[in-house]
Design a protein around this motif. Sequence first.
Motif, PDB file in Angstrom:
ATOM      1  N   GLU A 180      11.481  -6.067  -7.244  1.00  0.00           N
ATOM      2  CA  GLU A 180      12.852  -5.954  -7.511  1.00  0.00           C
ATOM      3  C   GLU A 180      12.969  -5.075  -8.764  1.00  0.00           C
ATOM      4  N   HIS A 181      12.051  -5.364  -9.923  1.00  0.00           N
ATOM      5  CA  HIS A 181      12.031  -4.680 -11.039  1.00  0.00           C
ATOM      6  C   HIS A 181      11.482  -3.124 -10.588  1.00  0.00           C
ATOM      7  N   ILE A 182      10.788  -2.975  -9.823  1.00  0.00           N
ATOM      8  CA  ILE A 182      10.088  -1.691  -9.319  1.00  0.00           C
ATOM      9  C   ILE A 182      11.267  -0.853  -8.843  1.00  0.00           C
ATOM     10  N   ALA A 183      11.919  -1.317  -8.021  1.00  0.00           N
ATOM     11  CA  ALA A 183      13.172  -0.946  -7.141  1.00  0.00           C
ATOM     12  C   ALA A 183      14.294  -0.182  -8.271  1.00  0.00           C
ATOM     13  N   LYS A 184      14.087  -0.737  -9.609  1.00  0.00           N
ATOM     14  CA  LYS A 184      15.417  -0.351 -10.485  1.00  0.00           C
ATOM     15  C   LYS A 184      14.845   0.553 -11.708  1.00  0.00           C
ATOM     16  N   PHE A 202       0.881  -1.198  -0.067  1.00  0.00           N
ATOM     17  CA  PHE A 202       0.141   0.012  -0.010  1.00  0.00           C
ATOM     18  C   PHE A 202       0.852   1.235   0.012  1.00  0.00           C
ATOM     19  N   ASN A 203       1.929   1.126   0.396  1.00  0.00           N
ATOM     20  CA  ASN A 203       2.755   2.396   0.628  1.00  0.00           C
ATOM     21  C   ASN A 203       3.485   2.562  -0.793  1.00  0.00           C
ATOM     22  N   LEU A 204       3.875   1.545  -1.259  1.00  0.00           N
ATOM     23  CA  LEU A 204       4.265   1.573  -2.771  1.00  0.00           C
ATOM     24  C   LEU A 204       3.173   2.159  -3.704  1.00  0.00           C
ATOM     25  N   LYS A 205       1.909   1.626  -3.514  1.00  0.00           N
ATOM     26  CA  LYS A 205       0.877   2.112  -4.318  1.00  0.00           C
ATOM     27  C   LYS A 205       0.788   3.633  -4.132  1.00  0.00           C
ATOM     28  N   ASP A 206       0.713   3.873  -2.814  1.00  0.00           N
ATOM     29  CA  ASP A 206       0.714   5.458  -2.577  1.00  0.00           C
ATOM     30  C   ASP A 206       1.735   6.467  -3.464  1.00  0.00           C
ATOM     31  N   ALA A 248      11.132   7.804  -7.062  1.00  0.00           N
ATOM     32  CA  ALA A 248      12.168   7.627  -6.105  1.00  0.00           C
ATOM     33  C   ALA A 248      11.803   6.897  -4.988  1.00  0.00           C
ATOM     34  N   LYS A 249      10.537   7.443  -4.583  1.00  0.00           N
ATOM     35  CA  LYS A 249      10.006   6.764  -3.342  1.00  0.00           C
ATOM     36  C   LYS A 249       9.696   5.328  -3.716  1.00  0.00           C
ATOM     37  N   ALA A 250       8.960   5.217  -5.023  1.00  0.00           N
ATOM     38  CA  ALA A 250       8.582   3.959  -5.405  1.00  0.00           C
ATOM     39  C   ALA A 250       9.742   3.065  -5.536  1.00  0.00           C
ATOM     40  N   LYS A 251      10.880   3.402  -6.070  1.00  0.00           N
ATOM     41  CA  LYS A 251      12.117   2.538  -5.836  1.00  0.00           C
ATOM     42  C   LYS A 251      12.592   2.078  -4.589  1.00  0.00           C
ATOM     43  N   ASP A 252      12.303   3.152  -3.429  1.00  0.00           N
ATOM     44  CA  ASP A 252      12.910   2.672  -2.231  1.00  0.00           C
ATOM     45  C   ASP A 252      11.834   1.391  -1.438  1.00  0.00           C
ATOM     46  N   LEU A 253      10.610   1.945  -1.858  1.00  0.00           N
ATOM     47  CA  LEU A 253       9.553   0.972  -1.394  1.00  0.00           C
ATOM     48  C   LEU A 253       9.357  -0.355  -2.166  1.00  0.00           C
ATOM     49  N   GLY A 254       9.915  -0.401  -3.343  1.00  0.00           N
ATOM     50  CA  GLY A 254       9.920  -1.511  -3.825  1.00  0.00           C
ATOM     51  C   GLY A 254      11.015  -2.397  -3.283  1.00  0.00           C
ATOM     52  N   MET A 255      12.165  -1.810  -2.954  1.00  0.00           N
ATOM     53  CA  MET A 255      13.105  -2.573  -2.450  1.00  0.00           C
ATOM     54  C   MET A 255      12.615  -3.199  -0.915  1.00  0.00           C
ATOM     55  N   THR A 256      11.819  -2.146  -0.258  1.00  0.00           N
ATOM     56  CA  THR A 256      11.434  -2.568   1.116  1.00  0.00           C
ATOM     57  C   THR A 256      10.414  -3.632   0.881  1.00  0.00           C
ATOM     58  N   LEU A 257       9.505  -3.802  -0.221  1.00  0.00           N
ATOM     59  CA  LEU A 257       8.681  -4.831  -0.278  1.00  0.00           C
ATOM     60  C   LEU A 257       9.233  -6.137  -0.505  1.00  0.00           C
TER      61      LEU A 257
END
Length: 196
Positions: free
Chosen positions: A121-125, A68-72, A80-89
């Motif tokens: 992982e793809h989202i994070a990159k 949900f954080n990634l979606k937001d 940039a935030k989506a990249k970080d949250l992709g790695m968190t996920l």
Amino acid sequence: MKTVKRSIGTLALAATMILTISCKDANQKEATAAMDNEAQQETTKNSGDIAMNDSQESSSEVILKDYFNLKDALVNDDQAKAKDLGMTLTTSLKSFDVSNYSESEQTELKDIIEDATEHAEHIAKSEIKHQREHFKTLSKDMTDMVAITGTEVKLYEQFCPMYDGGTAWLSTKEEVRNPYYGSQMLKCGKVQREIN
């Protein structure tokens, strides 16, 4: 623990209602929605921290919170935030424990988690257009996971008919905020069904 979460949720809801009522025009309402979204993310983060510290939150709920954080982040066009949250996920998915499920559920969950991890992982990159492409499959994986694990909160499966021939995602709010188009078509979509 549930009382703390309910109190935080009640306060957030009251603040949202007061801010929404006080706004006079559409621009102010959109600004309020953005502020409410940030407040909700902070509340979700803090609630998650409290729950994690008390070992009350299951790993599937942690994965959903990260999703949900990634979606937001995608709703807010924040690459940039989506990249970080992709790695968190990715991290939460890799630490998911399937041992509490039946043998057939374990097999299904392992497949879902493997696929979801690849997309996270793809989202994070990636740049935002590519992030959104991977979010489509990731959303299907999350829906499949919830079908097996269940969830403690009511979810809304939302659907955008415009993105890639029609695409769904999960949300904790009934109000549509489109992660595939962000500010370009923020409210494009509808609630398809409620889960839980």
